[in-house]
Design a protein around this motif. Sequence first.
Motif, mmCIF file in Angstrom:
data_model
loop_
_atom_site.group_PDB
_atom_site.id
_atom_site.type_symbol
_atom_site.label_atom_id
_atom_site.label_comp_id
_atom_site.label_asym_id
_atom_site.label_seq_id
_atom_site.Cartn_x
_atom_site.Cartn_y
_atom_site.Cartn_z
ATOM 1 N N LEU A 359 7.807 8.035 98.934
ATOM 2 C CA LEU A 359 8.325 9.359 99.248
ATOM 3 C C LEU A 359 9.077 9.935 98.050
ATOM 4 N N TYR A 360 8.663 11.141 97.640
ATOM 5 C CA TYR A 360 9.315 11.858 96.548
ATOM 6 C C TYR A 360 9.895 13.164 97.084
ATOM 7 N N THR A 361 11.074 13.508 96.599
ATOM 8 C CA THR A 361 11.700 14.778 96.938
ATOM 9 C C THR A 361 12.073 15.485 95.650
ATOM 10 N N GLU A 362 11.642 16.732 95.514
ATOM 11 C CA GLU A 362 11.946 17.508 94.311
ATOM 12 C C GLU A 362 12.829 18.688 94.675
ATOM 13 N N CYS A 363 13.928 18.839 93.949
ATOM 14 C CA CYS A 363 14.847 19.958 94.127
ATOM 15 C C CYS A 363 14.658 20.959 92.992
ATOM 16 N N ILE A 364 14.628 22.233 93.342
ATOM 17 C CA ILE A 364 14.573 23.321 92.371
ATOM 18 C C ILE A 364 15.847 24.138 92.544
ATOM 19 N N TYR A 365 16.609 24.263 91.488
ATOM 20 C CA TYR A 365 17.912 24.926 91.563
ATOM 21 C C TYR A 365 17.821 26.332 90.986
ATOM 22 N N ASP A 366 18.446 27.266 91.685
ATOM 23 C CA ASP A 366 18.408 28.669 91.269
ATOM 24 C C ASP A 366 19.509 28.923 90.242
#
Length: 530
Positions: A359-366
């Motif tokens: 399981l991979y989780t990717e966060c994109i920050y504004d």
Amino acid sequence: MTMNNSTGNNVKEAIDIRLSGIYMSGELKDKIITGAATPNKKYRFKLTPAVVAVCLCIALAVPVFAVALQGYVALLGMVGPKVGVQLQPISMVSEDEGIKMEVVAAMNDDDSAVIFLTLQDQAGDRIDESVELLQYQVKSGDNYLSASAETVAFDETENIATIRLSAHDPGAMSGNINEDHLTVSIESFQSGKQEFSDIETGINLAEVTDDADTIDFNMNETIGRGASSMALLREIEEQSHIKALKPDELYIPIPGIDFAYISNIGIINGRLHVQMRSNQSEANTREWARARDSGYIALVADTAENVGDNDYFTTERDSFIHITRVEFSYYADEKGELFTNELYQEYTEDGDTYNTYYLYTECIYDASPDILADCKLMAQYFSTYSNYTECDLQAVFELTAIKESKSAHCDIDAGGIVFNSVTVSPFGVVMSGAADEAFDINVIAFVTMADGTTKDFGESAIGMTGGASGGADSADRESYFSSFGYDPDIVTSTYYGTDGEFILKYTCKTPLDIDSVVSVTINGSTIMLP
């Protein structure tokens, strides 16, 4: 002993409906109200003599209650008589592998149900106050309901966990739960929770570059998405494919956490991306079949001055400035090959055993790159479980829908939905209307009680693209929904029907006292109730 009107009304509401024809002294009635009306906030409940006495009266007068006595007494002592009067005693028991499940009581309206059940380990210590259901189902007849589960109490002496299931029919405009039997089944749960938070990763963000290896990621392959900004989520979701970090290019351990690590980091299209891999694996199934580790990486600053014009939010639990983010999860193997829907179908049809996927989780920050030097990455709300238990528990029972309600007509244009009626029941508030072919709106709603207090339902962001007239099965229609700042006691849901019919429903986990509700306010417009 003389009772005042207020006490008499409370007693009538909480007791007389269930105890018609049973004699109780005024002193006993007072003890019931004062001794059992307030749930304990520390996941413990206390049985007062008054509560036990009234339930013994119930058992002697109504035979069906005698069977449900023990569980119902405990539940009444926990939720109080005002809630208990709405619940129908069930007392259905199922046992497997030393685990005992009892469906104690439940209530429902046409398309929603609230079910209280208990779990007890009669052969060990697999049940504790952190127990969380993993694989479970609620069915109305042959129709699967959308369900959520929450542990609301734990009896340390008996090792009994009380769990509240909230279920609704996600496709119903006028449900039929009351016409069918309900089935509750549990196949697995986890316990032994350990929590970690506010952990600095130690990554120097000033050194993060924009040359990280990327992949072309199909957003339809995600197994879950979340956001602290609805606008950012919409922006990402409008793209069918995005540039994402290549899986497992780095190994950056998180201090104190051995079940997850940061597996890649980089700047893509002017935004910081952080990828995390969980050590948990998914072999031979894409379902939630084993214990889930969880947590996310937050991008924070010490002061608002550090983030400039970038969007941020704050929380009550810490003093940091949190940069808004979107996150999505997916599976990939150790070579970085994504476990796609197409691949899943191929393996399912062939019956083959496939590789282990992680399981991979990717966060994109504004956040623009120029503020990163003044920010830091922190691990927040990480948790893992030491016990994973499989079982085969099932109970089948019937319910009679609650019919008590108040309704009023209205004409409120919310900018894409015109609400034309409001109904309040012990279950919550239902707002019905007609939707445009496409809309994107925010709804802020609350109810006002007779004493002037309000129950806030928060802000709901609702949108739909494509034709509403296409019906619930329209292939070219996509909808999205999210709630912000809502009371955790509220479950919010939306229904779309043919010819533009639309329902927004706020279900209260704790029943509403509808005699005390005088009005509903939607986006500033107040509807008075009869």
